[in-house]
Design an enzyme around this catalytic site. Structure first.
Site, PDB file in Angstrom:
ATOM      1  N   SER A  37       7.367  -4.776   7.198  1.00  0.00           N
ATOM      2  CA  SER A  37       6.921  -5.706   8.240  1.00  0.00           C
ATOM      3  C   SER A  37       7.638  -7.047   8.204  1.00  0.00           C
ATOM      4  CB  SER A  37       5.405  -5.899   8.129  1.00  0.00           C
ATOM      5  OG  SER A  37       4.769  -4.653   8.214  1.00  0.00           O
ATOM      6  N   ASP A  73       5.049  -3.084  11.121  1.00  0.00           N
ATOM      7  CA  ASP A  73       3.601  -2.859  11.146  1.00  0.00           C
ATOM      8  C   ASP A  73       3.036  -2.862  12.561  1.00  0.00           C
ATOM      9  OD1 ASP A  73       4.093  -5.565  11.420  1.00  0.00           O
ATOM     10  OD2 ASP A  73       2.608  -6.214   9.961  1.00  0.00           O
ATOM     11  N   ARG A 116       0.824  -1.209   0.000  1.00  0.00           N
ATOM     12  CA  ARG A 116       0.000   0.000   0.000  1.00  0.00           C
ATOM     13  C   ARG A 116       0.853   1.253   0.000  1.00  0.00           C
ATOM     14  NH1 ARG A 116      -4.320   0.806   4.382  1.00  0.00           N
ATOM     15  NH2 ARG A 116      -2.597   0.281   5.765  1.00  0.00           N
TER      16      ARG A 116
END
Length: 466
Positions: free
Chosen positions: A137, A191, A76
């Site tokens: 992450s 994350d 994203r």
């Protein structure tokens, strides 16, 4: 409730006793302390990595900030417009193809840069150099807030020439190779850290972040005096967010007493055999496959599908983790949704309602064990921190979409938490991406010499409001 003794004999190892869970808590705390220790960290599986994030948004930050969120097959790019506590956000999801995940590091970061270009072009901000927070992450060792070296790939990634490298540097090089836009990378975060920061923006008692989705990991706010590896300043606030990398809990064999033959099979067939054993028992990447393996054994024992093994169940990963959420959302005693998935999604035309009931039972066992093991980690952290009130910010598809995970986690924590402590589990919407932008905002303000620590959030040693 399934009462067949043969079924229970096969599935019993998936059911954990309170005695086993207490042992897990003791082991988890020991692994935490091992990771925090200067002399023991090198040999620790739970790495307890300082993030260098010590402040949350003050509510005074303003401006536009970019965020990237890479942690699985979807990537994203986000644009966050901050006006104090007001947050406006736009984002776009891009796919990371399998050949990119397992190709070269250069190709992976070129793909990321291409996605950034397309997003920034659509938003009309190609001419702006915005502060960027990069949620990466995977297990990393932070060299500072804006620099992190990848320790090892997880979640199916194996891109070459990235492990041991600074991912911020690799991203900068990919952007430079393009030459048609630029960014100011001010923070690289996990994350879990982004999730905690996102919740901390609105909730001053947010001290733990948990990801329970494709992968599983946690972070929490630790007193610097307990972090023997800390190499930063010791000024206020005397606390720092620790990225635990707890998906590796049990890699040294301490969880073997609760691991089943199904867990061992998952590990043997994975691309990272021997690693992330706790994650392989709790995360969405593996839960569906765990169910499939149990169904295979039940069928081979003549207890499911009349002993006739469906060809579809011979295929790895064919039983999607989303099926667990869909099946357990069915409150109908006739288990219609389970039956529908077996017949319509998997093509097992001869599945009976009794078969559907047994499949639902297996889904319940696997997902319950995952939720319980996630809760055990959370309650161990809470009992260690001893804060009167702790909000756990949680992101990830398993927690978000499974209808019973929240309840199971809450009940488990209540059984084992210090009676003097209180807690709340909070869904963190868009936590990992939004949190990275908030960290970028704080970092940008700190760089400019402006206040960044929220007066709403007490230091670790200050009393916490109930």
């Amino acid at each position: 409730m399934v009462t067949n003794s043969k079924v229970q004999a096969i599935t019993a190892p998936l059911c954990l006793s309170d005695e086993q869970l207490r042992k897990c808590m003791t082991l988890f705390l020991a692994e935490m302390k091992k990771g925090l220790g200067k002399e023991t960290n090198a040999a620790a599986d739970v790495k307890m990595l300082p993030t260098y994030v010590r402040a949350i948004p003050s509510g005074q930050e303003e401006g536009k900030f970019l965020a990237l969120d890479l942690g699985g097959t979807n990537f994203r790019v986000l644009l966050i417009d901050l006006k104090g506590r007001s947050v406006k956000m736009s984002s776009k999801i891009f796919n990371v193809p399998q050949e990119i995940m397992v190709g070269t590091g250069a190709a992976l970061f070129d793909h990321i840069a291409e996605c950034m270009y397309r997003f920034m072009y659509a938003e009309g901000i190609l001419d702006q150099v915005l502060p960027l927070g990069f949620t990466f992450s995977f297990p990393c060792r932070q060299l500072g807030l804006a620099s992190a070296k990848l320790i090892r790939w997880t979640k199916g990634f194996s891109a070459s020439n990235v492990e041991g490298e600074d991912v911020a540097k690799l991203l900068k090089e990919a952007v430079k190779r393009r030459g048609d836009f630029d960014v100011d990378i001010v923070a690289v975060v996990n994350d879990t850290t982004g999730t905690l920061m996102s919740c901390g923006h609105s909730t001053p008692t947010a001290f733990i972040g948990l990801i329970l989705g494709t992968g599983c990991n946690a972070c929490y706010m630790e007193r610097i005096e307990n972090v023997e590896l800390w190499d930063g300043d010791t000024n206020e606030p005397k606390e720092v967010i620790i990225n635990m990398e707890c998906g590796a809990f049990g890699d040294n064999g301490v969880l073997d007493f609760i691991r089943t033959e199904f867990d061992q099979h998952i590990d043997n067939e994975s691309i990272n055999k021997g690693n992330q054993k706790y994650e392989k028992m709790t995360s969405g990447m593996y839960l569906g496959e765990l169910v499939r393996l149990v169904l295979l054994k039940l069928t081979e024992a003549g207890l499911l599908f009349g002993g006739k093994l469906p060809a579809v169940l011979k295929k790895k990963d064919v039983f999607y983790t989303k099926y667990l959420s869909e099946i357990e959302a069915d409150a109908d005693e006739t288990v219609t949704r389970s039956h529908k998935i077996l017949r319509d999604e998997l093509g097992i035309s001869y599945a009976t309602k009794e078969d559907a009931e047994l499949v639902r039972y297996v889904c319940s066992l696997v997902s319950s064990r995952a939720a319980i093991l996630a809760a055990i980690a959370m309650v161990t952290i809470m009992n260690h921190m001893k804060r009167p009130m702790t909000t756990v910010g949680i992101d990830g598809s398993v927690y978000k979409y499974h209808p019973k995970v929240h309840t199971i986690m809450t009940e488990t924590i209540n059984r084992f938490i210090d009676p003097n402590l209180k807690f709340k589990l909070m869904l963190s919407e868009d936590g990992s991406g939004k949190g990275a932008a908030l960290i970028a905002a704080v970092a940008a303000y700190q760089k400019a010499g402006k206040p960044a620590l929220s007066d709403a959030k007490p230091a670790a040693t200050a009393p916490t409001k109930k």
